[in-house]
Design a protein around this motif. Structure first.
Motif, short mmCIF file in Angstrom:
data_model
loop_
_atom_site.label_atom_id
_atom_site.label_comp_id
_atom_site.label_asym_id
_atom_site.label_seq_id
_atom_site.Cartn_x
_atom_site.Cartn_y
_atom_site.Cartn_z
N GLY A 1 -7.90 3.03 -0.96
CA GLY A 1 -6.39 2.52 -1.60
C GLY A 1 -6.80 1.20 -2.25
N MET B 1 -4.04 -2.33 -3.16
CA MET B 1 -2.90 -3.21 -3.00
C MET B 1 -2.02 -3.60 -4.12
SD MET B 1 -2.01 -6.54 -0.58
CE MET B 1 -1.78 -5.83 1.16
N GLY C 1 5.62 3.29 1.72
CA GLY C 1 4.29 2.74 1.90
C GLY C 1 4.99 1.58 2.72
N ALA D 1 -6.84 -0.18 5.40
CA ALA D 1 -7.11 -1.56 5.12
C ALA D 1 -7.55 -2.40 6.12
CB ALA D 1 -5.46 -2.19 4.45
N CYS E 1 3.24 1.06 9.57
CA CYS E 1 1.87 1.50 9.23
C CYS E 1 1.45 1.59 10.64
CB CYS E 1 0.98 0.50 8.45
SG CYS E 1 1.02 -1.08 9.44
N TYR F 1 0.93 -1.20 -0.04
CA TYR F 1 0.01 0.11 -0.06
C TYR F 1 1.00 0.97 -0.04
CZ TYR F 1 -4.23 -2.81 1.21
OH TYR F 1 -5.48 -3.32 0.96
N TYR G 1 -4.37 4.85 2.32
CA TYR G 1 -5.06 3.88 2.39
C TYR G 1 -5.66 3.48 3.77
CZ TYR G 1 -0.91 2.16 4.92
OH TYR G 1 0.17 1.81 5.64
N ARG H 1 -12.99 1.19 2.98
CA ARG H 1 -11.75 0.89 2.66
C ARG H 1 -11.28 1.94 1.63
NH1 ARG H 1 -13.32 -2.38 5.90
NH2 ARG H 1 -13.12 -4.64 5.83
#
Length: 318
Positions: A102, A104, A116, A34, A52, A28, A32, A100
């Motif tokens: 973004g 992948m 990312g 997720a 992240c 990602y 984003y 959700r």
């Protein structure tokens, strides 16, 4: 016979069967949000590269949490709980968790550095010979940190997962599933020394006045362990024993005794013992009374511990 909290963890987790399935592996970048929530399954996220943030909203007695994850960290969500991964330390609003953002993209096998975060995400199922009782002993999520000294043996596993994820192929490597199973067990054992994992068992095991009693029950579960005999074993009055045990364990001694007995019974059944001999070993003269007690504690009939599904792909943990 367990003599420490870590040995007790291994004993409790013996008979646990895992089966992981990989959902996706990729990267990602940019903005984003997720998540693997909403599938009615336990799930995991492995951070292969980058960083992240894991966000968990407030739930029941748990406060909202935002945790920074870096390469080598893993989180195992023990059931379907609301959560998300983002590049931002600020948690989304409550109504945004299910939205959700973004897409992948595939990993680049060139080994070059990228922005990312690279993730391996998937689902897992676990079955225990304690049946439903195991869920009351586990936290709702387990965080495995790359720099946790207790996870030193798991770092090679993570490196193998990362190497398998980077392979250029149409489908992810099936070895990731098996490696994740082993990583999950390491993570479970690593948190065994904390109060979040089976708090009743570990708090009792840490109390010098109760550790010999727990070991004696596991070794001789068929003895007549009444509240009076357990108190006498600990050299306490019945009133003092019940009060201190409840404070340490969070449940009365008789309920805790039933859990230990059924764990011993499940282990015997799993190794081929008959229901009758198992019932007698853990203190029941009637096979039907034992079957009722076993189902009351575990949620399963005794026969399920002796039946293995044909062609099962589950990985037993010993």
């Amino acid at each position: 016979m367990p003599t420490s909290a870590e040995q007790a963890a291994d004993w409790l987790l013996s008979g646990l069967e895992l089966r992981s399935t990989l959902f996706h592996v990729g990267r990602y970048c940019g903005a984003y949000r997720a998540s693997t929530a909403g599938h009615q399954r336990a799930s995991f996220h492995l951070v292969l590269e980058g960083t992240c943030w894991l966000h968990l909203p407030a739930k029941n007695s748990r406060a909202a949490q935002s945790t920074r994850l870096v390469a080598g960290d893993a989180v195992f969500l023990m059931h379907d709980i609301e959560h998300c991964l983002t590049p931002d330390s600020n948690a989304p609003s409550d109504d945004e968790y299910t939205v959700r953002i973004g897409a992948m993209t595939p990993l680049d096998a060139s080994g070059e550095s990228h922005d990312g975060v690279a993730l391996a995400c998937g689902f897992f199922e676990f079955r225990s010979d304690l049946g439903e009782a195991i869920t009351g002993l586990l936290p709702d999520h387990i965080l495995a940190r790359h720099d946790d000294a207790k996870l030193a043996g798991a770092r090679t596993l993570f490196d193998l997962i990362r190497a398998e994820a980077a392979r250029v192929q149409d489908a992810p490597s099936p070895l990731i599933h098996r490696l994740t199973d082993a990583l999950f067990f390491y993570a479970l054992r690593a948190v065994a020394s904390t109060g979040d994992f089976a708090p009743g068992l570990w708090s009792v095991m840490r109390r010098a006045e109760f550790t010999p009693l727990v070991s004696a029950i596991i070794e001789r579960p068929g003895e007549e362990w009444t509240t009076h005999t357990m108190a006498a074993f600990c050299h306490m009055s019945r009133a003092r024993f019940c009060k201190q045990f409840a404070q340490a364990c969070g449940q009365p001694p008789v309920q805790f005794l039933a859990l230990l007995r059924m764990k011993v019974a499940a282990e015997m059944l799993r190794h081929g013992a008959s229901t009758l001999s198992t019932a007698e070993h853990v203190g029941y003269q009637s096979e039907s009374a034992f079957a009722q007690a076993f189902k009351r504690v575990t949620g399963l009939p005794p026969g399920t511990c002796r039946r293995e599904p044909a062609g099962s792909a589950q990985t037993p943990v010993h």
